[in-house]
Design an enzyme around this catalytic site. Structure first.
Site, PDB file in Angstrom:
ATOM      1  N   TYR A 132       0.820  -1.213   0.000  1.00 15.85           N
ATOM      2  CA  TYR A 132       0.000   0.000   0.000  1.00 15.85           C
ATOM      3  C   TYR A 132       0.859   1.270   0.000  1.00 15.85           C
ATOM      4  O   TYR A 132       0.464   2.290  -0.553  1.00 15.85           O
ATOM      5  CB  TYR A 132      -0.904   0.030   1.227  1.00 15.85           C
ATOM      6  CG  TYR A 132      -2.190  -0.754   1.084  1.00 15.85           C
ATOM      7  CD1 TYR A 132      -2.168  -2.126   0.911  1.00 15.85           C
ATOM      8  CD2 TYR A 132      -3.411  -0.107   1.137  1.00 15.85           C
ATOM      9  CE1 TYR A 132      -3.342  -2.839   0.794  1.00 15.85           C
ATOM     10  CE2 TYR A 132      -4.595  -0.818   1.024  1.00 15.85           C
ATOM     11  CZ  TYR A 132      -4.556  -2.180   0.851  1.00 15.85           C
ATOM     12  OH  TYR A 132      -5.725  -2.877   0.736  1.00 15.85           O
ATOM     13  N   LYS A 156       3.739 -15.663   3.763  1.00 16.06           N
ATOM     14  CA  LYS A 156       3.936 -16.356   2.479  1.00 16.06           C
ATOM     15  C   LYS A 156       5.440 -16.531   2.292  1.00 16.06           C
ATOM     16  O   LYS A 156       6.026 -16.061   1.312  1.00 16.06           O
ATOM     17  CB  LYS A 156       3.291 -15.510   1.357  1.00 16.06           C
ATOM     18  CG  LYS A 156       3.330 -16.142  -0.034  1.00 16.06           C
ATOM     19  CD  LYS A 156       2.281 -17.212  -0.237  1.00 16.06           C
ATOM     20  CE  LYS A 156       2.446 -17.863  -1.598  1.00 16.06           C
ATOM     21  NZ  LYS A 156       1.528 -19.001  -1.804  1.00 16.06           N
ATOM     22  N   ASP A 167      -2.460 -18.399   1.691  1.00 12.73           N
ATOM     23  CA  ASP A 167      -3.483 -19.052   0.855  1.00 12.73           C
ATOM     24  C   ASP A 167      -4.150 -20.195   1.622  1.00 12.73           C
ATOM     25  O   ASP A 167      -5.372 -20.356   1.585  1.00 12.73           O
ATOM     26  CB  ASP A 167      -2.906 -19.499  -0.499  1.00 12.73           C
ATOM     27  CG  ASP A 167      -1.586 -20.240  -0.392  1.00 12.73           C
ATOM     28  OD1 ASP A 167      -1.024 -20.316   0.721  1.00 12.73           O
ATOM     29  OD2 ASP A 167      -1.113 -20.752  -1.429  1.00 12.73           O
ATOM     30  N   ASP A 222      -6.050  -7.137   4.295  1.00  8.06           N
ATOM     31  CA  ASP A 222      -7.156  -6.571   3.521  1.00  8.06           C
ATOM     32  C   ASP A 222      -8.008  -7.712   2.964  1.00  8.06           C
ATOM     33  O   ASP A 222      -9.240  -7.704   3.081  1.00  8.06           O
ATOM     34  CB  ASP A 222      -6.605  -5.712   2.379  1.00  8.06           C
ATOM     35  CG  ASP A 222      -7.717  -5.079   1.568  1.00  8.06           C
ATOM     36  OD1 ASP A 222      -8.667  -4.571   2.180  1.00  8.06           O
ATOM     37  OD2 ASP A 222      -7.636  -5.104   0.321  1.00  8.06           O
ATOM     38  N   ASP A 233     -11.844  -9.363   4.454  1.00  4.17           N
ATOM     39  CA  ASP A 233     -13.073  -9.417   3.649  1.00  4.17           C
ATOM     40  C   ASP A 233     -13.597 -10.853   3.565  1.00  4.17           C
ATOM     41  O   ASP A 233     -14.810 -11.085   3.575  1.00  4.17           O
ATOM     42  CB  ASP A 233     -12.836  -8.883   2.228  1.00  4.17           C
ATOM     43  CG  ASP A 233     -13.099  -7.379   2.124  1.00  4.17           C
ATOM     44  OD1 ASP A 233     -12.810  -6.670   3.108  1.00  4.17           O
ATOM     45  OD2 ASP A 233     -13.591  -6.921   1.082  1.00  4.17           O
TER      46      ASP A 233
HETATM   47  C1  IPM Z   1     -10.199  -1.533   3.862  1.00  3.30           C
HETATM   48  C2  IPM Z   1     -10.535  -0.974   2.513  1.00  3.30           C
HETATM   49  C3  IPM Z   1      -9.397  -0.053   2.091  1.00  3.30           C
HETATM   50  C4  IPM Z   1      -8.133  -0.880   2.051  1.00  3.30           C
HETATM   51  C5  IPM Z   1      -9.640   0.654   0.755  1.00  3.30           C
HETATM   52  C6  IPM Z   1     -10.906   1.464   0.784  1.00  3.30           C
HETATM   53  C7  IPM Z   1      -8.470   1.499   0.348  1.00  3.30           C
HETATM   54  O1  IPM Z   1     -10.751  -1.989   1.597  1.00  3.30           O
HETATM   55  O2  IPM Z   1     -10.107  -0.751   4.825  1.00  3.30           O
HETATM   56  O3  IPM Z   1     -10.030  -2.747   3.978  1.00  3.30           O
HETATM   57  O4  IPM Z   1      -7.835  -1.525   1.037  1.00  3.30           O
HETATM   58  O5  IPM Z   1      -7.408  -0.877   3.059  1.00  3.30           O
HETATM   59 MN    MN Z   2     -10.563  -3.951   2.402  1.00  2.00          MN
END
Ligand code: IPM
Ligand code: MN
Length: 363
Positions: free
Chosen positions: A146, A196, A228, A252, A256
């Site tokens: 990032y 990894k 993974d 990240d 999710d």
């Molecule tokens: C998160 C979001 C952010 C990230 C985006 C919006 C830049 O997906 O906080 O997980 O990738 O960190």
């Molecule tokens: Mn995210």
């Protein structure tokens, strides 16, 4: 009377409507606990860019600099609206990442919390999540791909190319690992370190530092898991995890995935802890497709308030009351339209009505 100042950045899309409910909860807790929260609203994100030409305007920076903590709604625009903004100024790159960098919010706590009252939202078979889930993902938030050096250009053969760098120094790795070991000590004393190292040298260094830091925490059992394989294991047997720690991009993606285990990213609040200042935000995006309809569930935003009470204001009892209130509301079979019980047995309320129920439960 104790007083704390809180910068409130409503953000884009569903941000304002879910932030409104979170703020009502914060104010109610303040009244009950005899604490005054001085709320300072400021524009942030895509809306701020259209208003001021910056996703993180200087005036907003000043408000955040002066606040004890920051409550931030989701940001981001739909694809068409995004195209009107130059890529580097878009809300994610032009607002969110600069905020993380400004306050060095290196430690991102993402609870993956599925108490029995919420179990019906999970798409996993009931035996996988029986008894509930209570995992905490700790994601490094200000390093790695990032924030590494980036360049783009043309190769000698005239092909467009980009180069982005995954960079960590040992201090950065140690800092996030110490946070994770400390968290493990407060909980089941079990830490999964996600890496990894079969491919990435950054993970080889990561693992070396895990071994070094582990010496200071002999009571913590460390389990290494490759990223993974971790994704598969989280689906097959999520209950084996308690505290998980990982670098920025892995966190990240796996956070999710964890939202998928819960049944919705709407169930994912988060805390972004900095060396001096912390901010609190849902892990999900701004969902422009459902904005303004009053159907978004405010859980992730109210949960972010709970995390703020616990981590910035040392009010763990009040934080627990907020979690309990939301559990009770879901336990009473209540939901919002974006967060449907797959069996369709819930009472569907609007965002505001859901907030009303949480307030009623708080008393
Ligand atoms: C998160 C979001 C952010 C990230 C985006 C919006 C830049 O997906 O906080 O997980 O990738 O960190
Ligand atoms: Mn995210």
């Amino acid at each position: 009377m104790t007083e704390y100042s809180v910068a409130v950045l409503e953000g884009d899309g569903i941000g304002p409507e879910i932030t409104a409910e979170a703020v009502r909860v914060l104010e109610r807790i303040g009244e009950q606990a005899g604490v005054r929260f001085d709320l300072r609203y400021a524009p942030f994100g895509g809306a701020a860019w259209f208003e001021t030409g910056s996703a993180f305007p200087e005036a907003t920076q000043a408000v955040c600099d002066g606040a004890d903590a920051i409550l931030k709604g989701p940001i981001g625009l739909g694809t068409e609206a995004s195209k009107q903004i130059p890529p580097e100024e878009q809300p994610e790159r032009g607002g969110l990442l600069p905020m993380r960098r400004r306050y060095n919010t290196f430690a991102n706590f993402r609870p993956v919390y599925l108490p029995p009252e919420l179990a019906h939202f999970s798409p996993l078979k009931p035996d996988r999540v029986e008894g509930g889930l209570d995992i905490i993902i700790i994601r490094e938030l200000v390093g790695g791909l990032y924030f590494g050096a980036k360049e783009k250009g043309f190769t000698d053969h005239g092909l467009r190319y980009v180069n982005e760098t995954l960079s960590y120094n040992e201090h950065e790795i140690r800092s996030i690992l110490v946070v994770a070991f400390e968290e493990a000590m407060k909980r089941r004393r079990l830490l999964h370190s996600v890496h990894k190292s079969n491919v990435l040298m950054s993970s080889v260094l990561w693992n070396d530092i895990v071994d070094e830091v582990a010496k200071d925490y002999p009571e913590v059992e460390v389990r290494h898991v490759i990223v993974d394989a971790a994704a598969t294991a989280m689906i097959l047997n999520p209950r084996q995890f308690d505290v998980m720690v990982m670098e920025n991009m892995f966190g990240d993606i796996l956070s999710d995935l964890a939202g998928g285990i819960l049944g919705s990213l709407g169930l994912m609040p988060s805390a972004c802890i900095g060396t001096e200042k912390s901010y609190y935000e849902p892990s999900h995006g701004s969902a422009p497709d459902i904005a303004g309809k009053g159907i978004a569930n405010p859980y992730s935003m109210i949960g972010s308030v709970a995390l703020m009470l616990e981590k910035s204001f040392n009010m763990p009892g009040e934080a627990q009351r907020v979690w309990d209130a939301m559990r009770k509301v879901f336990g009473a079979g209540i939901t919002t339209a974006d967060l449907r019980d797959p069996e369709g047995r819930c009472t569907v309320l609007t965002t505001r009505e859901f907030g009303d129920k949480v307030l009623e439960t708080l008393g």
